[in-house]
Design an enzyme around this catalytic site. Structure first.
Site, mmCIF file in Angstrom:
data_model
loop_
_atom_site.group_PDB
_atom_site.id
_atom_site.type_symbol
_atom_site.label_atom_id
_atom_site.label_comp_id
_atom_site.label_asym_id
_atom_site.label_seq_id
_atom_site.Cartn_x
_atom_site.Cartn_y
_atom_site.Cartn_z
ATOM 1 N N ASP A 184 -42.035 58.737 13.194
ATOM 2 C CA ASP A 184 -41.381 58.153 12.017
ATOM 3 C C ASP A 184 -39.877 58.253 12.219
ATOM 4 O O ASP A 184 -39.359 59.350 12.422
ATOM 5 C CB ASP A 184 -41.798 58.939 10.763
ATOM 6 C CG ASP A 184 -41.135 58.404 9.500
ATOM 7 O OD1 ASP A 184 -41.232 57.184 9.257
ATOM 8 O OD2 ASP A 184 -40.506 59.193 8.769
ATOM 9 N N GLU A 268 -43.715 52.694 13.272
ATOM 10 C CA GLU A 268 -43.902 51.653 12.272
ATOM 11 C C GLU A 268 -42.878 50.556 12.458
ATOM 12 O O GLU A 268 -41.784 50.779 12.949
ATOM 13 C CB GLU A 268 -43.883 52.221 10.852
ATOM 14 C CG GLU A 268 -42.554 52.769 10.407
ATOM 15 C CD GLU A 268 -42.603 53.288 8.971
ATOM 16 O OE1 GLU A 268 -43.685 53.364 8.378
ATOM 17 O OE2 GLU A 268 -41.526 53.606 8.459
ATOM 18 N N CYS A 320 -50.987 60.489 1.092
ATOM 19 C CA CYS A 320 -51.184 61.856 1.574
ATOM 20 C C CYS A 320 -52.077 61.779 2.805
ATOM 21 O O CYS A 320 -53.172 61.232 2.763
ATOM 22 C CB CYS A 320 -51.852 62.724 0.505
ATOM 23 S SG CYS A 320 -52.317 64.345 1.158
ATOM 24 N N CYS A 323 -55.628 63.682 2.334
ATOM 25 C CA CYS A 323 -56.730 63.199 1.512
ATOM 26 C C CYS A 323 -56.697 61.689 1.274
ATOM 27 O O CYS A 323 -57.645 61.120 0.740
ATOM 28 C CB CYS A 323 -56.760 63.927 0.158
ATOM 29 S SG CYS A 323 -55.368 63.506 -0.901
ATOM 30 N N CYS A 338 -48.883 67.205 -2.504
ATOM 31 C CA CYS A 338 -50.024 66.446 -3.009
ATOM 32 C C CYS A 338 -50.724 67.185 -4.154
ATOM 33 O O CYS A 338 -51.226 68.296 -3.966
ATOM 34 C CB CYS A 338 -51.018 66.185 -1.880
ATOM 35 S SG CYS A 338 -52.439 65.227 -2.449
ATOM 36 N N CYS A 341 -54.930 67.329 -3.293
ATOM 37 C CA CYS A 341 -55.573 68.238 -2.345
ATOM 38 C C CYS A 341 -54.721 69.467 -2.036
ATOM 39 O O CYS A 341 -55.152 70.382 -1.328
ATOM 40 C CB CYS A 341 -55.905 67.509 -1.045
ATOM 41 S SG CYS A 341 -54.473 67.128 -0.048
ATOM 42 N N ASP A 348 -41.303 63.238 6.060
ATOM 43 C CA ASP A 348 -41.301 62.455 7.295
ATOM 44 C C ASP A 348 -42.452 62.856 8.212
ATOM 45 O O ASP A 348 -42.993 62.034 8.955
ATOM 46 C CB ASP A 348 -39.969 62.620 8.043
ATOM 47 C CG ASP A 348 -38.792 62.065 7.244
ATOM 48 O OD1 ASP A 348 -39.036 61.234 6.345
ATOM 49 O OD2 ASP A 348 -37.646 62.474 7.505
HETATM 50 ZN ZN LIG Z 1 -53.674 65.024 -0.619
#
Ligand SMILES: [Zn+2]
Length: 388
Positions: A184, A268, A320, A323, A338, A341, A348
């Site tokens: 990234d 990306e 995330c 999850c 998150c 989870c 990053d």
């Molecule tokens: Zn998560």
């Protein structure tokens, strides 16, 4: 499969050779303008004119202007080739509905390249022998691999001369490593990868940037058209060239590391609107670093038999990686936390893992927080263990 590559080597022409190079550039410019004039006239008179017509015209012009014989004939042919490439490029833009002007006649000093395509050059140890120019010392700082297809001699704005040596070669695949990586790129760090490396933004540019500011300030105080102004302008061009070289050195070494150690590299797609649009040229050179980095990865991956993938950036920041749920964050949120989870990590780093999984088409797997390693630019330049 054949791959192409261009090496850039510095030339150190002695006075005599340099004046021949300069004369050749001027003659090429004259020829370019003369051929363009002919094309314009034909079109005005509604006569069809082609690339081979102007090619043939060169022969006639050489009889009328014997000084043209001081330029290697293939180089003159390439002037015609360049002119027609420009015409075709313009026509393509027109087809796309772009508003375009006419090709312009080129002013003094405009012509900067002599194109020795296929022939007219010979490398002899530390010298290059150019037809009609003579021997010029060349600094071959890297060994040339592959078959030389042509050499373009170029005068940079700083007044320095370079040879762009174009080669064709068969890629040599590197042995497989079994490793894959997601990368990234960002503003806080130059990049964060899916193994937890964070490469610092190259701050060593700072010194060069400061020098640019100082010289620009002096330049603004000099009278237009004065000798001193020209001197300062050349100085400025030299500093810019240095900036590009420093940048490329860093990017070459960084891309080399990833190519050596990973079979698959996923990044990306860059989005233009994400990049700072800065009016300052020095800053622009730095902003172009990501694009240049990807270019180098692509070319090196091709010649090493590695896989280089670009994935769509949608969701790579918000999702995330542990999850798969969306976790909204603003630009200033540095952490990914998150609520679904409990996975917490650097934003990053989360993105780099998403990028890797998107590239590999892998499902989400529960992850544990892992410490990241910040790697200074100096370690990249020096190479060796700190990167590993
Ligand atoms: Zn998560």
């Amino acid at each position: 499969m054949q791959t192409h590559y261009t090496y850039k080597f510095r030339l150190y022409p002695k006075k005599e050779a340099e004046s021949r190079l300069e004369e050749s550039l001027e003659l090429c410019r004259w020829l370019y303008n003369r051929l363009l004039e002919e094309i314009n006239r034909a079109r005005k008179e509604d006569r069809k004119i082609t690339q081979s017509d102007t090619q043939g015209l060169i022969v006639r012009l050489k009889h009328e202007n014997p000084e043209l014989n001081e330029v290697y004939s293939k180089v003159l042919q390439m002037v015609n080739y360049q002119l027609w490439s420009n015409i075709r490029a313009l026509a393509r833009l027109k087809q796309k509905g772009k508003k375009i002007g006419k090709l312009r006649f080129k002013g003094k000093g405009w012509f900067k390249t002599l194109n020795f395509n296929q022939s007219g050059f010979k490398l002899k140890g530390k010298k290059i022998d150019l037809s009609k120019i003579g021997e010029i010392p060349i600094k071959l700082h890297r060994p040339i691999e592959g078959k030389i297809k042509g050499i373009i001699v170029k005068r940079e704005k700083s007044g320095k001369w370079f040879a762009n040596v174009q080669v064709e070669y068969k890629p040599k695949p590197l042995p497989s490593t079994g490793n894959e990586i997601g990368i990234d790129v960002g503003i806080k760090y130059f990049l964060t990868d899916s193994e937890g490396r964070q490469i610092e933004n190259p701050k060593f540019y700072q010194k060069t940037l400061e020098r640019i500011k100082v010289v620009q300030h002096w330049l603004s105080k000099k009278k237009k058209g004065s000798r001193n102004r020209t001197k300062q302008r050349i100085k400025l061009a030299k500093i810019y060239e240095k900036l590009v070289n420093q940048r490329d050195d860093f990017l070459h070494k960084l891309s080399h590391f990833y190519i050596e150690n990973y079979d698959t590299i996923v990044v990306e797609e860059l989005q233009i609107q994400n990049m700072a649009r800065n009016p300052c040229l020095a800053q622009k050179i730095l902003d172009a670093s990501w694009g240049r980095f990807f270019q180098l990865l692509l070319y090196k991956a091709e010649s090493a038999g590695r896989v280089f993938l670009k994935v769509h950036p949608r969701g790579t920041t918000q999702k995330c990686v542990s999850c798969g749920k969306e976790v909204q964050k603003s630009l200033k949120d540095r952490m990914h936390v998150c609520p679904y989870c409990g996975f917490e990590t650097d934003r990053d780093y989360n993105a780099s893992l998403n990028i890797l999984y998107a590239g590999l088409g892998q499902p989400f797997v529960p992850l544990e927080m892992k410490p990241l390693r910040v790697i200074p630019v100096s370690s990249v330049i020096e190479g060796g263990s700190p990167l590993r």
